[in-house]
Scaffold this motif. Structure first.
Motif, PDB file in Angstrom:
ATOM      1  N   SER A 265       8.063 -28.519   0.685  1.00  0.00           N
ATOM      2  CA  SER A 265       6.878 -28.356  -0.152  1.00  0.00           C
ATOM      3  C   SER A 265       5.933 -27.324   0.446  1.00  0.00           C
ATOM      4  O   SER A 265       5.175 -26.678  -0.256  1.00  0.00           O
ATOM      5  N   ASP A 266       5.978 -27.183   1.752  1.00  0.00           N
ATOM      6  CA  ASP A 266       5.095 -26.230   2.425  1.00  0.00           C
ATOM      7  C   ASP A 266       5.905 -25.484   3.477  1.00  0.00           C
ATOM      8  O   ASP A 266       6.078 -25.956   4.597  1.00  0.00           O
ATOM      9  N   LEU A 267       6.418 -24.329   3.102  1.00  0.00           N
ATOM     10  CA  LEU A 267       7.290 -23.588   4.009  1.00  0.00           C
ATOM     11  C   LEU A 267       6.519 -23.036   5.198  1.00  0.00           C
ATOM     12  O   LEU A 267       5.409 -22.538   5.065  1.00  0.00           O
ATOM     13  N   LYS A 268       7.131 -23.121   6.357  1.00  0.00           N
ATOM     14  CA  LYS A 268       6.547 -22.536   7.564  1.00  0.00           C
ATOM     15  C   LYS A 268       6.551 -21.021   7.419  1.00  0.00           C
ATOM     16  O   LYS A 268       7.472 -20.438   6.871  1.00  0.00           O
ATOM     17  N   LYS A 269       5.517 -20.396   7.900  1.00  0.00           N
ATOM     18  CA  LYS A 269       5.452 -18.947   7.829  1.00  0.00           C
ATOM     19  C   LYS A 269       6.559 -18.323   8.678  1.00  0.00           C
ATOM     20  O   LYS A 269       6.861 -18.800   9.760  1.00  0.00           O
ATOM     21  N   THR A 270       7.134 -17.265   8.146  1.00  0.00           N
ATOM     22  CA  THR A 270       8.173 -16.542   8.893  1.00  0.00           C
ATOM     23  C   THR A 270       7.543 -15.293   9.505  1.00  0.00           C
ATOM     24  O   THR A 270       8.048 -14.183   9.347  1.00  0.00           O
ATOM     25  N   SER A 271       6.441 -15.493  10.210  1.00  0.00           N
ATOM     26  CA  SER A 271       5.629 -14.366  10.677  1.00  0.00           C
ATOM     27  C   SER A 271       6.362 -13.479  11.678  1.00  0.00           C
ATOM     28  O   SER A 271       6.215 -12.254  11.650  1.00  0.00           O
ATOM     29  N   ASN A 272       7.143 -14.066  12.570  1.00  0.00           N
ATOM     30  CA  ASN A 272       7.822 -13.257  13.583  1.00  0.00           C
ATOM     31  C   ASN A 272       8.947 -12.434  12.974  1.00  0.00           C
ATOM     32  O   ASN A 272       9.178 -11.288  13.365  1.00  0.00           O
ATOM     33  N   LEU A 273       9.636 -13.020  12.023  1.00  0.00           N
ATOM     34  CA  LEU A 273      10.688 -12.289  11.315  1.00  0.00           C
ATOM     35  C   LEU A 273      10.080 -11.124  10.539  1.00  0.00           C
ATOM     36  O   LEU A 273      10.584  -9.997  10.577  1.00  0.00           O
ATOM     37  N   GLU A 274       8.979 -11.405   9.856  1.00  0.00           N
ATOM     38  CA  GLU A 274       8.315 -10.360   9.073  1.00  0.00           C
ATOM     39  C   GLU A 274       7.739  -9.269   9.980  1.00  0.00           C
ATOM     40  O   GLU A 274       7.779  -8.082   9.641  1.00  0.00           O
ATOM     41  N   ALA A 275       7.208  -9.684  11.132  1.00  0.00           N
ATOM     42  CA  ALA A 275       6.645  -8.713  12.075  1.00  0.00           C
ATOM     43  C   ALA A 275       7.726  -7.776  12.596  1.00  0.00           C
ATOM     44  O   ALA A 275       7.476  -6.586  12.835  1.00  0.00           O
ATOM     45  N   TYR A 276       8.926  -8.307  12.743  1.00  0.00           N
ATOM     46  CA  TYR A 276      10.027  -7.478  13.237  1.00  0.00           C
ATOM     47  C   TYR A 276      10.447  -6.445  12.192  1.00  0.00           C
ATOM     48  O   TYR A 276      10.736  -5.286  12.521  1.00  0.00           O
ATOM     49  N   VAL A 277      10.464  -6.862  10.942  1.00  0.00           N
ATOM     50  CA  VAL A 277      10.766  -5.920   9.859  1.00  0.00           C
ATOM     51  C   VAL A 277       9.675  -4.847   9.789  1.00  0.00           C
ATOM     52  O   VAL A 277       9.957  -3.658   9.580  1.00  0.00           O
ATOM     53  N   GLU A 278       8.422  -5.270   9.981  1.00  0.00           N
ATOM     54  CA  GLU A 278       7.311  -4.312   9.979  1.00  0.00           C
ATOM     55  C   GLU A 278       7.435  -3.315  11.125  1.00  0.00           C
ATOM     56  O   GLU A 278       7.059  -2.149  10.986  1.00  0.00           O
ATOM     57  N   TRP A 279       7.953  -3.768  12.259  1.00  0.00           N
ATOM     58  CA  TRP A 279       8.154  -2.861  13.395  1.00  0.00           C
ATOM     59  C   TRP A 279       9.135  -1.753  13.022  1.00  0.00           C
ATOM     60  O   TRP A 279       8.934  -0.585  13.360  1.00  0.00           O
ATOM     61  N   PHE A 280      10.201  -2.104  12.314  1.00  0.00           N
ATOM     62  CA  PHE A 280      11.171  -1.106  11.862  1.00  0.00           C
ATOM     63  C   PHE A 280      10.470  -0.053  11.001  1.00  0.00           C
ATOM     64  O   PHE A 280      10.658   1.155  11.191  1.00  0.00           O
ATOM     65  N   ASN A 281       9.652  -0.516  10.058  1.00  0.00           N
ATOM     66  CA  ASN A 281       8.940   0.413   9.177  1.00  0.00           C
ATOM     67  C   ASN A 281       7.973   1.287   9.968  1.00  0.00           C
ATOM     68  O   ASN A 281       7.848   2.493   9.712  1.00  0.00           O
ATOM     69  N   ARG A 282       7.302   0.676  10.929  1.00  0.00           N
ATOM     70  CA  ARG A 282       6.354   1.439  11.748  1.00  0.00           C
ATOM     71  C   ARG A 282       7.067   2.545  12.522  1.00  0.00           C
ATOM     72  O   ARG A 282       6.594   3.687  12.563  1.00  0.00           O
ATOM     73  N   LEU A 283       8.202   2.206  13.122  1.00  0.00           N
ATOM     74  CA  LEU A 283       8.934   3.202  13.902  1.00  0.00           C
ATOM     75  C   LEU A 283       9.401   4.348  13.007  1.00  0.00           C
ATOM     76  O   LEU A 283       9.328   5.520  13.400  1.00  0.00           O
ATOM     77  N   SER A 284       9.854   4.034  11.811  1.00  0.00           N
ATOM     78  CA  SER A 284      10.280   5.085  10.877  1.00  0.00           C
ATOM     79  C   SER A 284       9.124   6.026  10.555  1.00  0.00           C
ATOM     80  O   SER A 284       9.277   7.259  10.570  1.00  0.00           O
ATOM     81  N   TYR A 285       7.964   5.449  10.270  1.00  0.00           N
ATOM     82  CA  TYR A 285       6.794   6.270   9.937  1.00  0.00           C
ATOM     83  C   TYR A 285       6.259   7.015  11.160  1.00  0.00           C
ATOM     84  O   TYR A 285       5.720   8.124  11.030  1.00  0.00           O
ATOM     85  N   LEU A 286       6.409   6.419  12.335  1.00  0.00           N
ATOM     86  CA  LEU A 286       5.985   7.109  13.554  1.00  0.00           C
ATOM     87  C   LEU A 286       6.833   8.360  13.779  1.00  0.00           C
ATOM     88  O   LEU A 286       6.307   9.433  14.114  1.00  0.00           O
TER      89      LEU A 286
END
Length: 334
Positions: free
Chosen positions: A115-136
């Protein structure tokens, strides 16, 4: 006295259980504390990036630092990228994969499980790191005013990508290739004309998406096999192209029924899911064998990156628009 022996034995067992539970509790507390600290660091890094981006907009390009100035050796940069990758991987638990996909009861597709899913913040942060590196990568290439400087940065990142491949860091490798293939970079024809692209072509071939990333999957299996027989942490490093791993797990979860036609549990599906996640959990536990360079890590994590529009603007200013569509876009950006 003999009648006291069972009582003493039970007392000893209870004491042992208490000690074990205490150790487990302390270990859990330490891990949760580390996780909270990591998430705090991520939020502070994001704030720092925002502040530096504001500075970038007002600071002349001629006095801005660039990655080649910070780290002239491609192998060293690949090592520091591997540090970031392994650190971020280490905080992703198997439960995040479950939370990311298990919106329903694992055995009943029509019944909600959480009913209340735990946030997948670390998984999402890792995907964001990929995007950041590409843009860098794209930012570093588009920022120099002179063509020869842009060419030097492209050649530098080709070498970094090759070192990432040799290390087994496929996620950084793919992020670098993605950044170099972004339209604001790929359209710089005069810049690319000054570069011998043979090494880049080989890397692109390795990460070619055709045939469901067949070449990459072959290389990944080779790295995984090397890891199994490794005698050092250096040889154990396997950092998969994470977005593809997520995609594989997603389609395995969504594309295969949880129950067979006869109503029995589809153990083959759950076995394959467990196998993929377990393999990932093994890879994430490897300690990075390379020496940390705080200055380089700080730059990689906090250096401001251009937005897509800013990249196009920098690209057009370096090499003018060539067709009507580019000219119209340039007008809207100026």
């Amino acid at each position: 006295i003999p009648s006291c022996v069972p009582v003493l034995h039970r007392c000893q067992c209870q004491e042992l259980h208490r000690k074990t539970m205490h150790q487990m509790t302390q270990s859990l507390i330490r891990k949760l504390t580390t996780l909270n600290q990591y998430e705090d660091v991520l939020s502070k890094l994001n704030a720092s990036v925002t502040d530096r981006l504001t500075v970038l907009k007002t600071k002349p390009q001629s006095i801005q630092r660039d990655v080649v100035t910070i780290c002239s050796d491609p192998y060293t940069l690949a090592q520091q990228l591997t540090h970031i990758e392994l650190e971020r991987l280490s905080h992703i638990g198997p439960e995040e994969f479950v939370q990311a996909f298990a919106h329903k009861d694992p055995l009943d597709n029509n019944k909600t499980c959480f009913s209340d899913l735990k946030k997948t913040s670390n998984l999402e942060a890792y995907v964001e790191w990929f995007n950041r590196l590409s843009y860098l990568v794209a930012t570093e290439i588009c920022m120099p005013v002179k063509k020869k400087h842009r060419a030097r940065v492209i050649e530098y990142f080709i070498d970094v990508a090759r070192e990432c491949f040799n290390i087994g860091n496929f996620n950084s490798l793919m992020a670098i290739i993605s950044g170099m293939n972004m339209s604001p970079v790929s359209r710089l024809k005069k810049t690319w004309a000054k570069i011998k692209t043979a090494k880049f072509d080989i890397l692109e071939h390795q990460m070619d998406p055709s045939s469901n990333f067949y070449n990459y999957r072959t290389a990944l299996r080779g790295a995984a096999q090397r890891s199994l027989t490794a005698h050092s942490n250096r040889e154990k490093i396997v950092i998969p192209f994470f977005s593809l791993l997520i995609k594989d797990i997603y389609f395995l979860n969504e594309g295969c029924a949880n129950r067979l036609m006869n109503g029995h549990i589809n153990f083959e599906k759950f076995w394959e899911l467990a196998k993929q996640v377990s393999e990932f959990m093994t890879w994430r536990q490897v300690e990075c064998p390379f020496e940390r360079d705080r200055k380089i890590l700080q730059y990689l994590l906090t250096a401001p990156v251009f937005s897509e529009d800013a990249l196009y603007l920098a690209s057009y200013e370096s090499e003018g628009p060539e067709n009507h569509i580019e000219k119209e876009r340039w007008k809207t950006l100026r």
